[in-house]
Write an enzyme that holds these catalytic residues in place. Structure first.
Site, PDB file in Angstrom:
ATOM      1  N   ASP A  19       0.808  -1.218   0.000  1.00 14.36           N
ATOM      2  CA  ASP A  19       0.000   0.000   0.000  1.00 14.36           C
ATOM      3  C   ASP A  19       0.844   1.272   0.000  1.00 14.36           C
ATOM      4  OD1 ASP A  19      -2.197  -1.792   0.250  1.00 14.36           O
ATOM      5  OD2 ASP A  19      -1.746  -1.943   2.380  1.00 14.36           O
ATOM      6  N   GLY A  48      -4.446  -4.901  -3.935  1.00 16.80           N
ATOM      7  CA  GLY A  48      -5.405  -3.853  -4.257  1.00 16.80           C
ATOM      8  C   GLY A  48      -4.640  -2.596  -4.598  1.00 16.80           C
ATOM      9  N   HIS A  49      -4.805  -2.125  -5.815  1.00 18.95           N
ATOM     10  CA  HIS A  49      -4.127  -0.893  -6.225  1.00 18.95           C
ATOM     11  C   HIS A  49      -5.179   0.081  -6.696  1.00 18.95           C
ATOM     12  CE1 HIS A  49      -0.446  -3.153  -6.313  1.00 18.95           C
ATOM     13  NE2 HIS A  49      -0.864  -3.923  -7.287  1.00 18.95           N
TER      14      HIS A  49
HETATM   15  P1  IMP Z   1      -3.335 -13.190   2.304  1.00 12.89           P
HETATM   16  O1  IMP Z   1      -2.303 -12.803   1.297  1.00 12.89           O
HETATM   17  O2  IMP Z   1      -4.735 -12.807   1.931  1.00 12.89           O
HETATM   18  O3  IMP Z   1      -3.232 -14.620   2.729  1.00 12.89           O
HETATM   19  O4  IMP Z   1      -3.062 -12.319   3.643  1.00 12.89           O
HETATM   20  C1  IMP Z   1      -1.900 -12.524   4.441  1.00 12.89           C
HETATM   21  C2  IMP Z   1      -1.437 -11.191   5.059  1.00 12.89           C
HETATM   22  O5  IMP Z   1      -0.905 -10.356   4.032  1.00 12.89           O
HETATM   23  C3  IMP Z   1      -2.548 -10.371   5.734  1.00 12.89           C
HETATM   24  O6  IMP Z   1      -1.985  -9.714   6.859  1.00 12.89           O
HETATM   25  C4  IMP Z   1      -2.932  -9.372   4.667  1.00 12.89           C
HETATM   26  O7  IMP Z   1      -3.494  -8.205   5.235  1.00 12.89           O
HETATM   27  C5  IMP Z   1      -1.582  -9.095   4.013  1.00 12.89           C
HETATM   28  N1  IMP Z   1      -1.717  -8.695   2.592  1.00 12.89           N
HETATM   29  C6  IMP Z   1      -1.904  -9.502   1.530  1.00 12.89           C
HETATM   30  N2  IMP Z   1      -1.963  -8.793   0.380  1.00 12.89           N
HETATM   31  C7  IMP Z   1      -1.779  -7.508   0.742  1.00 12.89           C
HETATM   32  C8  IMP Z   1      -1.706  -6.278  -0.023  1.00 12.89           C
HETATM   33  O8  IMP Z   1      -1.804  -6.254  -1.259  1.00 12.89           O
HETATM   34  N3  IMP Z   1      -1.515  -5.136   0.705  1.00 12.89           N
HETATM   35  C9  IMP Z   1      -1.364  -5.151   2.073  1.00 12.89           C
HETATM   36  N4  IMP Z   1      -1.415  -6.275   2.809  1.00 12.89           N
HETATM   37  C10 IMP Z   1      -1.621  -7.441   2.150  1.00 12.89           C
END
Ligand code: IMP
Length: 434
Positions: A19, A48-49
């Site tokens: 982010d 998410g962008h």
């Molecule tokens: P997962 O990738 O959905 O399994 O999430 C694992 C961890 O990575 C969690 O703490 C999410 O909030 C974080 N996370 C995954 N993708 C993103 C991203 O694109 N931005 C910020 N945090 C992310």
């Protein structure tokens, strides 16, 4: 690095928790006509962008942010085999982009036939875990389940959808395994193979229209002296092996993983943009070592719109952390530093930077491997004077107040690479290029 006389790979990635505004850097770099393709090599629609141009804001999840450049010239978007793909959600994202006037089609989007599929049973398993004591605070896109099954040789690749008999053979053991857990551990109803087949049949032809082999495609661009741009989706401290396990994500996120993610040799990398912002945010538990006082965090969250694009969760806010900068300089230094959102810190006095960790009175000399050790460190904060002048939209370094320059230099230092861009607002044009 790179191969003289040939093209090259440019990488844009975030070394912290995500982010930090990578998508706007990707957007900026794709203006260069040498860039012929933008690829992603890891993660899925957990990313998410948001990209803002004119009055339009576009959210992207699984599709590379470079797709927006298609409005001006042909640029291919490539989703690599290191990614996990939920076919229904990718098709929905394509429709949303089309509705905003971005022409996505198999002519400008290639999805690797090697990418692993996220199906409803992966989603059911994650939903069950996240509802119970094993909750990890994920984005609930079944990223770890999809990679987990792939590692157990029970994954399904996009290419498997070309032959439904093969698909059923591949998916049946994974489904049996899932049903044993769903019924035995979580008291849920099993999912039938007919259900899974029906789910896939509903989107199979549409998604297969995008399927192909990204390896010869991307390497042929490099051999013809073109540039391909790799968009890191999840950030460095979320890397499965190098990050804050088990609270990070299930893929490898650092630039070397382009080799397994899209079949491109990392020695092609000629530019590696490390994108941070003027403070740190984190969604999910653990990792934030120097949180701001809540009053200040609330102010910055509102000013900086620090809510997850994917989950809408409020992000936790902290001071910049030199220990993470030093970790990045050691593990994957990159070539150029970008700092976004410096405008958000106007009128905050004083500004702090975490310059050191201490544990039991001793200096901690490297970022800890075991994430729980972070709970026992004390961040040492160094104070910097803030500035009062509104710097939104400033486009030259000389127009930044001296205190802003000093602060930016201080947070850049641990990365040991030149600062080359500073974001001063969300618009495409609100950027200082050094
Ligand atoms: P997962 O990738 O959905 O399994 O999430 C694992 C961890 O990575 C969690 O703490 C999410 O909030 C974080 N996370 C995954 N993708 C993103 C991203 O694109 N931005 C910020 N945090 C992310």
């Amino acid at each position: 690095m790179g191969k003289p006389g040939y093209g090259g790979v440019w990488i844009v990635r975030d070394p912290i928790f995500g982010d930090n505004g990578k998508a706007r850097v990707v957007d900026h770099l794709t203006a260069d006509p040498r860039v012929q393709a933008v690829f992603r090599w890891q993660g899925g629609d957990n990313a998410g962008h948001s990209v803002v141009f004119g009055n339009t804001e576009i959210d992207l999840h699984a599709i590379p942010a470079g797709v927006i450049r298609c409005l001006e010239r042909p640029v291919m978007s490539v989703m690599g085999r290191g990614m996990v793909i939920n076919p229904q959600r990718v098709l929905a994202e394509i429709e949303r982009l089309r509705a905003k006037g971005i022409p996505v089609s198999p002519d400008n989007l290639l999805i690797s036939e090697g990418a692993q599929l996220t199906l409803s049973f992966h989603m059911a398993l994650e939903a069950a875990r996240e509802a119970g004591a094993g909750k990890k605070g994920t984005t609930k896109k079944a990223i770890s389940q999809t990679y987990g099954f792939a590692r157990m040789y029970q994954g399904v690749r996009l290419g498997h959808l070309r032959n439904m008999d093969q698909f059923v053979r591949q998916v049946t053991p994974a489904l049996d395994y899932t049903n044993a857990i769903l019924t035995g551990c979580f008291g849920q109803e099993p999912i039938s193979i007919d259900q899974v087949v029906a789910e896939v049949e509903a989107c199979r032809e549409q998604i297969l229209a995008y399927a192909g082999n990204e390896i010869p495609y991307l390497n042929s661009i490099l051999n013809q002296e073109g540039v391909i741009l790799g968009e890191g989706a999840q950030a460095g401290m979320l890397d499965h092996d190098l990050g804050i396990y088990p609270y990070g994500t299930a893929s490898n996120t650092w630039p070397g993983s382009i080799q397994s993610g899209v079949g491109v040799d990392p020695s092609w990398i000629t530019e590696d943009y490390v994108v941070i912002k003027a403070y740190i945010t984190r969604v999910g538990p653990h990792g934030l070592t120097a949180p701001m006082p809540e009053r200040l965090a609330t102010l910055i969250r509102e000013r900086g719109h620090e809510y997850g694009v994917t989950t809408k969760r409020p992000r936790d806010i902290g001071w910049c952390d030199n220990m993470i900068g030093e970790f990045c300089a050691t593990v994957g230094r990159g070539t150029k530093l970008v700092i976004n959102k410096v405008d958000v810190l106007t009128n905050i006095h004083p500004l702090m930077v975490c310059t050191e960790y201490r544990a039991g009175g001793q200096v901690v000399d490297f970022f800890p491997t075991v994430v729980e050790d972070l709970d026992h460190i004390t961040p040492v904060l160094t104070e910097f004077a803030g500035w009062t002048q509104d710097i939104t939209g400033v486009t030259t370094w000389a127009d930044l107040p001296e205190n802003a320059q000093r602060y930016l230099e201080a947070i850049s230092r641990p990365y040991q690479i030149p600062l080359t861009m500073v974001g001063t607002g969300p618009e495409r044009s609100q950027i200082i290029t050094l």
